[in-house]
Design a protein around this motif. Structure first.
Motif, PDB file in Angstrom:
ATOM      1  N   GLN A 292       9.566  11.957 -20.919  1.00  0.00           N
ATOM      2  CA  GLN A 292       8.318  11.448 -20.369  1.00  0.00           C
ATOM      3  C   GLN A 292       8.551  10.183 -19.545  1.00  0.00           C
ATOM      4  OE1 GLN A 292       5.794  10.953 -23.740  1.00  0.00           O
ATOM      5  NE2 GLN A 292       5.333  13.132 -23.917  1.00  0.00           N
ATOM      6  N   ASN A 293       9.619   9.459 -19.800  1.00  0.00           N
ATOM      7  CA  ASN A 293       9.883   8.210 -19.111  1.00  0.00           C
ATOM      8  C   ASN A 293      10.738   8.372 -17.860  1.00  0.00           C
ATOM      9  OD1 ASN A 293       8.425   6.769 -20.994  1.00  0.00           O
ATOM     10  ND2 ASN A 293      10.188   6.433 -22.312  1.00  0.00           N
ATOM     11  N   ILE A 294      11.157   9.569 -17.555  1.00  0.00           N
ATOM     12  CA  ILE A 294      11.990   9.787 -16.373  1.00  0.00           C
ATOM     13  C   ILE A 294      11.096   9.882 -15.142  1.00  0.00           C
ATOM     14  CG2 ILE A 294      13.494  11.416 -15.182  1.00  0.00           C
ATOM     15  CD1 ILE A 294      14.688  12.143 -17.857  1.00  0.00           C
ATOM     16  N   LYS A 295      11.441   9.105 -14.139  1.00  0.00           N
ATOM     17  CA  LYS A 295      10.730   9.158 -12.860  1.00  0.00           C
ATOM     18  C   LYS A 295      11.804   9.142 -11.775  1.00  0.00           C
ATOM     19  CE  LYS A 295       6.961   7.056 -10.284  1.00  0.00           C
ATOM     20  NZ  LYS A 295       6.025   5.920 -10.212  1.00  0.00           N
ATOM     21  N   ILE A 296      11.836  10.201 -10.981  1.00  0.00           N
ATOM     22  CA  ILE A 296      12.902  10.383 -10.001  1.00  0.00           C
ATOM     23  C   ILE A 296      12.347  10.196  -8.590  1.00  0.00           C
ATOM     24  CG2 ILE A 296      14.567  12.021  -9.050  1.00  0.00           C
ATOM     25  CD1 ILE A 296      14.663  13.302 -11.847  1.00  0.00           C
ATOM     26  N   GLY A 297      13.089   9.435  -7.804  1.00  0.00           N
ATOM     27  CA  GLY A 297      12.731   9.217  -6.406  1.00  0.00           C
ATOM     28  C   GLY A 297      13.912   9.526  -5.506  1.00  0.00           C
ATOM     29  N   TYR A 298      13.677   9.450  -4.221  1.00  0.00           N
ATOM     30  CA  TYR A 298      14.768   9.663  -3.277  1.00  0.00           C
ATOM     31  C   TYR A 298      14.594   8.751  -2.067  1.00  0.00           C
ATOM     32  CZ  TYR A 298      11.557  12.629  -0.558  1.00  0.00           C
ATOM     33  OH  TYR A 298      10.508  13.106   0.162  1.00  0.00           O
ATOM     34  N   VAL A 299      15.698   8.570  -1.347  1.00  0.00           N
ATOM     35  CA  VAL A 299      15.722   7.704  -0.169  1.00  0.00           C
ATOM     36  C   VAL A 299      16.457   8.444   0.951  1.00  0.00           C
ATOM     37  CG1 VAL A 299      16.541   5.499   0.747  1.00  0.00           C
ATOM     38  CG2 VAL A 299      15.736   5.632  -1.600  1.00  0.00           C
ATOM     39  N   ARG A 300      15.923   8.344   2.154  1.00  0.00           N
ATOM     40  CA  ARG A 300      16.557   8.935   3.336  1.00  0.00           C
ATOM     41  C   ARG A 300      17.508   7.887   3.933  1.00  0.00           C
ATOM     42  NH1 ARG A 300      11.797   9.624   6.596  1.00  0.00           N
ATOM     43  NH2 ARG A 300      10.598   8.737   4.897  1.00  0.00           N
ATOM     44  N   VAL A 301      18.691   7.799   3.367  1.00  0.00           N
ATOM     45  CA  VAL A 301      19.653   6.754   3.715  1.00  0.00           C
ATOM     46  C   VAL A 301      20.062   6.832   5.185  1.00  0.00           C
ATOM     47  CG1 VAL A 301      21.960   5.842   3.243  1.00  0.00           C
ATOM     48  CG2 VAL A 301      20.499   6.559   1.355  1.00  0.00           C
ATOM     49  N   GLU A 302      20.349   8.022   5.686  1.00  0.00           N
ATOM     50  CA  GLU A 302      20.799   8.163   7.065  1.00  0.00           C
ATOM     51  C   GLU A 302      19.745   7.645   8.031  1.00  0.00           C
ATOM     52  OE1 GLU A 302      20.931  10.693   4.833  1.00  0.00           O
ATOM     53  OE2 GLU A 302      23.081  10.600   4.472  1.00  0.00           O
ATOM     54  N   GLN A 303      18.487   7.984   7.780  1.00  0.00           N
ATOM     55  CA  GLN A 303      17.416   7.522   8.652  1.00  0.00           C
ATOM     56  C   GLN A 303      17.247   6.006   8.538  1.00  0.00           C
ATOM     57  OE1 GLN A 303      13.526   9.254   8.021  1.00  0.00           O
ATOM     58  NE2 GLN A 303      12.672   8.263   9.836  1.00  0.00           N
ATOM     59  N   LEU A 304      17.319   5.484   7.322  1.00  0.00           N
ATOM     60  CA  LEU A 304      17.220   4.033   7.144  1.00  0.00           C
ATOM     61  C   LEU A 304      18.309   3.309   7.928  1.00  0.00           C
ATOM     62  CD1 LEU A 304      16.400   3.855   3.350  1.00  0.00           C
ATOM     63  CD2 LEU A 304      15.003   2.873   5.168  1.00  0.00           C
ATOM     64  N   LEU A 305      19.540   3.776   7.792  1.00  0.00           N
ATOM     65  CA  LEU A 305      20.646   3.132   8.496  1.00  0.00           C
ATOM     66  C   LEU A 305      20.509   3.288  10.006  1.00  0.00           C
ATOM     67  CD1 LEU A 305      23.671   3.983   6.180  1.00  0.00           C
ATOM     68  CD2 LEU A 305      22.582   1.750   6.508  1.00  0.00           C
ATOM     69  N   ALA A 306      20.053   4.444  10.461  1.00  0.00           N
ATOM     70  CA  ALA A 306      19.915   4.686  11.891  1.00  0.00           C
ATOM     71  C   ALA A 306      18.842   3.807  12.528  1.00  0.00           C
ATOM     72  CB  ALA A 306      19.599   6.164  12.146  1.00  0.00           C
ATOM     73  N   GLU A 307      17.797   3.486  11.769  1.00  0.00           N
ATOM     74  CA  GLU A 307      16.684   2.727  12.324  1.00  0.00           C
ATOM     75  C   GLU A 307      16.712   1.240  11.966  1.00  0.00           C
ATOM     76  OE1 GLU A 307      12.871   4.599  11.710  1.00  0.00           O
ATOM     77  OE2 GLU A 307      13.728   6.594  12.015  1.00  0.00           O
ATOM     78  N   TRP A 308      17.583   0.836  11.087  1.00  0.00           N
ATOM     79  CA  TRP A 308      17.652  -0.552  10.645  1.00  0.00           C
ATOM     80  C   TRP A 308      18.265  -1.410  11.750  1.00  0.00           C
ATOM     81  CZ3 TRP A 308      21.017  -2.195   5.848  1.00  0.00           C
ATOM     82  CH2 TRP A 308      20.673  -3.492   5.452  1.00  0.00           C
TER      83      TRP A 308
ATOM     84  N   LEU B  73      13.541  -4.274   3.781  1.00  0.00           N
ATOM     85  CA  LEU B  73      14.614  -4.708   4.680  1.00  0.00           C
ATOM     86  C   LEU B  73      14.075  -5.353   5.960  1.00  0.00           C
ATOM     87  CD1 LEU B  73      16.997  -1.648   4.282  1.00  0.00           C
ATOM     88  CD2 LEU B  73      17.294  -3.925   3.308  1.00  0.00           C
ATOM     89  N   GLY B  74      12.757  -5.330   6.132  1.00  0.00           N
ATOM     90  CA  GLY B  74      12.151  -6.041   7.244  1.00  0.00           C
ATOM     91  C   GLY B  74      11.843  -5.211   8.474  1.00  0.00           C
ATOM     92  N   PHE B  75      11.724  -3.904   8.353  1.00  0.00           N
ATOM     93  CA  PHE B  75      11.359  -3.078   9.494  1.00  0.00           C
ATOM     94  C   PHE B  75      10.552  -1.893   9.011  1.00  0.00           C
ATOM     95  CE2 PHE B  75      15.160  -1.020   7.993  1.00  0.00           C
ATOM     96  CZ  PHE B  75      15.039   0.316   8.325  1.00  0.00           C
ATOM     97  N   ASN B  76       9.903  -1.210   9.951  1.00  0.00           N
ATOM     98  CA  ASN B  76       9.105  -0.021   9.631  1.00  0.00           C
ATOM     99  C   ASN B  76       9.868   1.227  10.019  1.00  0.00           C
ATOM    100  OD1 ASN B  76       6.788  -1.382   8.652  1.00  0.00           O
ATOM    101  ND2 ASN B  76       6.187  -1.826  10.750  1.00  0.00           N
ATOM    102  N   LEU B  77       9.885   2.168   9.125  1.00  0.00           N
ATOM    103  CA  LEU B  77      10.580   3.434   9.343  1.00  0.00           C
ATOM    104  C   LEU B  77       9.693   4.348  10.166  1.00  0.00           C
ATOM    105  CD1 LEU B  77      13.309   4.537   8.324  1.00  0.00           C
ATOM    106  CD2 LEU B  77      12.095   5.588   6.446  1.00  0.00           C
ATOM    107  N   SER B  78      10.281   5.076  11.109  1.00  0.00           N
ATOM    108  CA  SER B  78       9.489   6.028  11.888  1.00  0.00           C
ATOM    109  C   SER B  78       9.019   7.154  10.989  1.00  0.00           C
ATOM    110  CB  SER B  78      10.311   6.575  13.056  1.00  0.00           C
ATOM    111  OG  SER B  78      11.344   7.409  12.577  1.00  0.00           O
TER     112      SER B  78
END
Length: 173
Positions: A22-38, A165-170
Protein backbone atom coordinates in the motif's frame (compact mmCIF):
# COMPACT_ATOMS: atom_id res chain seq x y z
CA UNK A 1 1.06 -24.68 19.65
CA UNK A 2 3.29 -24.98 16.58
CA UNK A 3 0.30 -24.42 14.29
CA UNK A 4 -0.62 -21.24 16.22
CA UNK A 5 2.92 -19.91 15.84
CA UNK A 6 2.91 -20.78 12.14
CA UNK A 7 -0.51 -19.14 11.72
CA UNK A 8 0.68 -16.04 13.59
CA UNK A 9 3.82 -15.86 11.44
CA UNK A 10 1.76 -16.25 8.26
CA UNK A 11 -0.72 -13.54 9.28
CA UNK A 12 2.10 -11.24 10.33
CA UNK A 13 3.88 -11.73 7.01
CA UNK A 14 0.71 -11.13 5.00
CA UNK A 15 -0.09 -8.02 7.02
CA UNK A 16 3.41 -6.62 6.50
CA UNK A 17 3.32 -7.41 2.78
CA UNK A 18 -0.07 -5.73 2.39
CA UNK A 19 1.10 -2.70 4.35
CA UNK A 20 4.26 -2.41 2.30
CA UNK A 21 2.36 -2.83 -0.96
CA UNK A 22 0.00 0.00 0.00
CA UNK A 23 2.95 2.34 0.57
CA UNK A 24 4.56 1.84 -2.83
CA UNK A 25 4.20 4.78 -5.19
CA UNK A 26 6.04 4.56 -8.51
CA UNK A 27 6.89 7.46 -10.78
CA UNK A 28 8.98 8.01 -13.86
CA UNK A 29 11.11 10.73 -15.44
CA UNK A 30 11.83 11.44 -19.11
CA UNK A 31 15.58 11.89 -18.61
CA UNK A 32 16.49 12.25 -22.30
CA UNK A 33 13.96 15.04 -22.79
CA UNK A 34 15.05 16.77 -19.58
CA UNK A 35 18.69 16.70 -20.64
CA UNK A 36 17.86 17.79 -24.19
CA UNK A 37 15.87 20.81 -23.02
CA UNK A 38 17.88 21.80 -19.95
CA UNK A 39 19.85 25.01 -20.63
CA UNK A 40 22.74 23.71 -18.51
CA UNK A 41 23.13 20.81 -20.94
CA UNK A 42 23.27 23.23 -23.87
CA UNK A 43 26.01 25.16 -22.06
CA UNK A 44 27.95 21.95 -21.38
CA UNK A 45 27.64 20.95 -25.04
CA UNK A 46 28.82 24.40 -26.09
CA UNK A 47 31.80 24.16 -23.74
CA UNK A 48 32.65 20.72 -25.10
CA UNK A 49 32.44 21.97 -28.68
CA UNK A 50 34.76 24.88 -27.82
CA UNK A 51 37.20 22.41 -26.24
CA UNK A 52 37.10 20.19 -29.35
CA UNK A 53 37.71 23.19 -31.62
CA UNK A 54 40.64 24.32 -29.45
CA UNK A 55 42.15 20.83 -29.57
CA UNK A 56 41.68 20.71 -33.36
CA UNK A 57 43.25 24.16 -33.72
CA UNK A 58 46.26 23.01 -31.69
CA UNK A 59 46.61 19.98 -33.94
CA UNK A 60 46.44 22.13 -37.08
CA UNK A 61 49.05 24.45 -35.59
CA UNK A 62 51.37 21.53 -34.82
CA UNK A 63 50.98 20.22 -38.37
CA UNK A 64 51.72 23.65 -39.83
CA UNK A 65 54.89 23.92 -37.78
CA UNK A 66 55.93 20.44 -38.93
CA UNK A 67 55.20 21.33 -42.55
CA UNK A 68 57.21 24.55 -42.29
CA UNK A 69 60.13 22.71 -40.70
CA UNK A 70 59.99 19.97 -43.37
CA UNK A 71 59.81 22.53 -46.17
CA UNK A 72 62.76 24.44 -44.73
CA UNK A 73 64.70 21.18 -44.35
CA UNK A 74 64.12 20.26 -48.00
CA UNK A 75 65.06 23.73 -49.18
CA UNK A 76 68.26 23.96 -47.13
CA UNK A 77 69.32 20.31 -47.08
CA UNK A 78 72.03 20.74 -49.69
CA UNK A 79 73.71 23.50 -47.72
CA UNK A 80 73.52 21.81 -44.30
CA UNK A 81 76.27 19.92 -42.57
CA UNK A 82 75.75 16.25 -41.74
CA UNK A 83 75.30 17.14 -38.07
CA UNK A 84 72.67 19.78 -38.96
CA UNK A 85 70.89 17.32 -41.27
CA UNK A 86 70.79 14.66 -38.56
CA UNK A 87 69.55 17.12 -35.92
CA UNK A 88 66.83 18.50 -38.22
CA UNK A 89 65.71 14.98 -39.24
CA UNK A 90 65.58 13.99 -35.58
CA UNK A 91 63.54 17.12 -34.76
CA UNK A 92 61.10 16.39 -37.61
CA UNK A 93 60.68 12.75 -36.49
CA UNK A 94 60.15 13.90 -32.93
CA UNK A 95 57.48 16.36 -34.06
CA UNK A 96 55.77 13.63 -36.12
CA UNK A 97 55.68 11.33 -33.07
CA UNK A 98 54.34 14.17 -30.94
CA UNK A 99 51.53 14.80 -33.46
CA UNK A 100 50.70 11.08 -33.60
CA UNK A 101 50.55 10.92 -29.80
CA UNK A 102 48.40 14.06 -29.74
CA UNK A 103 45.97 12.55 -32.26
CA UNK A 104 45.86 9.25 -30.41
CA UNK A 105 45.19 10.92 -27.06
CA UNK A 106 42.78 13.53 -28.41
CA UNK A 107 39.55 11.49 -28.28
CA UNK A 108 40.33 10.24 -24.78
CA UNK A 109 40.77 13.82 -23.59
CA UNK A 110 37.56 14.93 -25.30
CA UNK A 111 35.65 12.04 -23.72
CA UNK A 112 37.09 12.95 -20.31
CA UNK A 113 36.12 16.60 -20.77
CA UNK A 114 32.60 15.50 -21.70
CA UNK A 115 32.41 13.40 -18.54
CA UNK A 116 33.76 16.30 -16.46
CA UNK A 117 31.08 18.60 -17.87
CA UNK A 118 28.16 16.18 -17.59
CA UNK A 119 28.89 14.58 -14.20
CA UNK A 120 27.78 17.63 -12.18
CA UNK A 121 24.64 17.89 -14.32
CA UNK A 122 23.73 14.25 -13.74
CA UNK A 123 24.30 14.78 -10.01
CA UNK A 124 22.08 17.88 -9.98
CA UNK A 125 19.41 16.03 -11.97
CA UNK A 126 19.52 13.10 -9.56
CA UNK A 127 19.14 15.44 -6.56
CA UNK A 128 16.20 17.20 -8.21
CA UNK A 129 14.50 13.87 -8.95
CA UNK A 130 15.05 12.73 -5.36
CA UNK A 131 13.65 16.00 -3.98
CA UNK A 132 10.54 15.90 -6.18
CA UNK A 133 9.99 12.18 -5.56
CA UNK A 134 10.27 12.52 -1.79
CA UNK A 135 8.14 15.66 -1.76
CA UNK A 136 5.39 13.88 -3.68
CA UNK A 137 5.53 10.59 -1.78
CA UNK A 138 7.08 8.46 -4.51
CA UNK A 139 9.02 5.43 -3.29
CA UNK A 140 10.47 4.42 -6.67
CA UNK A 141 11.30 6.44 -9.80
CA UNK A 142 12.27 4.96 -13.14
CA UNK A 143 13.37 6.50 -16.41
CA UNK A 144 10.75 6.51 -19.13
CA UNK A 145 13.00 4.14 -21.11
CA UNK A 146 12.49 1.49 -18.43
CA UNK A 147 8.74 2.04 -18.37
CA UNK A 148 6.65 -0.57 -20.13
CA UNK A 149 3.18 0.76 -19.32
CA UNK A 150 1.50 3.37 -17.21
CA UNK A 151 -2.10 4.47 -17.24
CA UNK A 152 -1.37 7.18 -14.68
CA UNK A 153 0.19 10.26 -16.31
CA UNK A 154 0.48 11.85 -12.84
CA UNK A 155 3.35 9.44 -12.23
CA UNK A 156 5.41 11.47 -14.74
CA UNK A 157 7.63 13.71 -12.61
CA UNK A 158 9.50 15.22 -15.57
CA UNK A 159 7.79 18.63 -15.59
CA UNK A 160 8.24 19.06 -11.83
CA UNK A 161 11.90 18.09 -12.08
CA UNK A 162 12.39 20.59 -14.91
CA UNK A 163 10.84 23.33 -12.75
CA UNK A 164 13.17 22.35 -9.91
CA UNK A 165 16.07 22.75 -12.34
CA UNK A 166 14.80 26.18 -13.37
CA UNK A 167 13.16 25.65 -16.76
CA UNK A 168 9.87 24.51 -18.28
CA UNK A 169 9.68 21.26 -20.16
CA UNK A 170 7.97 21.29 -23.55
CA UNK A 171 4.73 19.37 -23.88
CA UNK A 172 6.10 16.69 -26.25
CA UNK A 173 6.43 13.17 -24.85
Amino acid sequence: MKSRIALFFLLFTLTMAATYAQNIKIGYVRVEQLLAEWPATAQANSDLKAYEVARQDQLVQKRQILLAKSTEYQRKATSMSIAQLQKTEKDIQSMQKEIEAYEKNNQTLIDQKNEDLLAPLRNTLKKAVEKIAKGNGFTHVFTSNDLIFTADKTADLSAKVAQELGFNLSKKN
